[in-house]
Write a protein that holds these residues in place. Sequence first.
Motif, short mmCIF file in Angstrom:
data_model
loop_
_atom_site.label_atom_id
_atom_site.label_comp_id
_atom_site.label_asym_id
_atom_site.label_seq_id
_atom_site.Cartn_x
_atom_site.Cartn_y
_atom_site.Cartn_z
N SER A 43 0.72 -1.08 0.00
CA SER A 43 -0.21 -0.07 0.11
C SER A 43 1.02 1.03 0.06
CB SER A 43 -1.12 0.02 1.21
OG SER A 43 -1.97 -1.33 1.45
N VAL B 225 -9.19 0.19 -10.67
CA VAL B 225 -8.63 0.36 -9.82
C VAL B 225 -9.75 0.46 -8.25
CG1 VAL B 225 -6.74 1.78 -9.94
CG2 VAL B 225 -8.97 3.03 -9.70
N ARG C 170 -9.55 -0.95 -4.93
CA ARG C 170 -8.33 -1.23 -3.79
C ARG C 170 -7.97 0.24 -4.12
NH1 ARG C 170 -4.17 -2.02 -7.96
NH2 ARG C 170 -5.18 -0.97 -9.23
N ASN D 71 -4.18 0.45 -2.11
CA ASN D 71 -4.49 -0.70 -1.82
C ASN D 71 -3.88 -1.92 -2.48
OD1 ASN D 71 -3.95 0.43 1.10
ND2 ASN D 71 -6.25 -0.04 0.74
N SER D 72 -3.37 -3.14 -2.62
CA SER D 72 -3.45 -3.95 -3.29
C SER D 72 -2.46 -4.21 -4.45
CB SER D 72 -4.97 -4.94 -3.54
OG SER D 72 -5.33 -4.81 -1.66
N LYS E 296 -0.16 -3.51 -7.71
CA LYS E 296 -0.20 -4.10 -8.61
C LYS E 296 0.79 -3.54 -9.87
CE LYS E 296 -4.51 -6.41 -8.61
NZ LYS E 296 -5.94 -6.37 -10.03
N ASP F 297 0.04 -0.88 -12.04
CA ASP F 297 0.09 0.11 -11.19
C ASP F 297 1.18 1.14 -11.75
OD1 ASP F 297 -2.87 0.17 -10.49
OD2 ASP F 297 -1.51 -1.70 -8.59
#
Length: 123
Positions: free
Chosen positions: A17, A64, A67, A84-85, A87, A90
């Motif tokens: 995060s 997104v 997330r 958050n979470s 990838k 991103d």
Amino acid sequence: QVQLVESGGGLVQAGGSLNLSCVSSGITFSSYAMGWFRQAPGKEREFVTGISWSGGSTYYRDSVKGRFTISRDNAKNTVFLQMNSLKLEDTAIYYCAASEHFYSDDRRKYDYWGQGIQVTVSS
């Protein structure tokens, strides 16, 4: 002079995060919709999320949703992006922007832009 300054970026592993902040000055912050955009290498700048003047309305690009969370604190002239979470996809330079419109996902509708901040997601 209008300034938008992003902070909080950096390097994070996939699944982790980050919380980005953007502090504005020189505008009546509560009169502007705020948005976050991002641009990855070799790609066009794309809309990530936006929030209305008072924070009552938000919108996210599909990739997104669930997330990322956008929020704003008008007393502090600040908009946030909680990610958050994360990838690998991103990874990008993230920009905050201010719009005189109620809400827009069109970068042409934004009047002021920050300088951008790097977010890098690693495996």
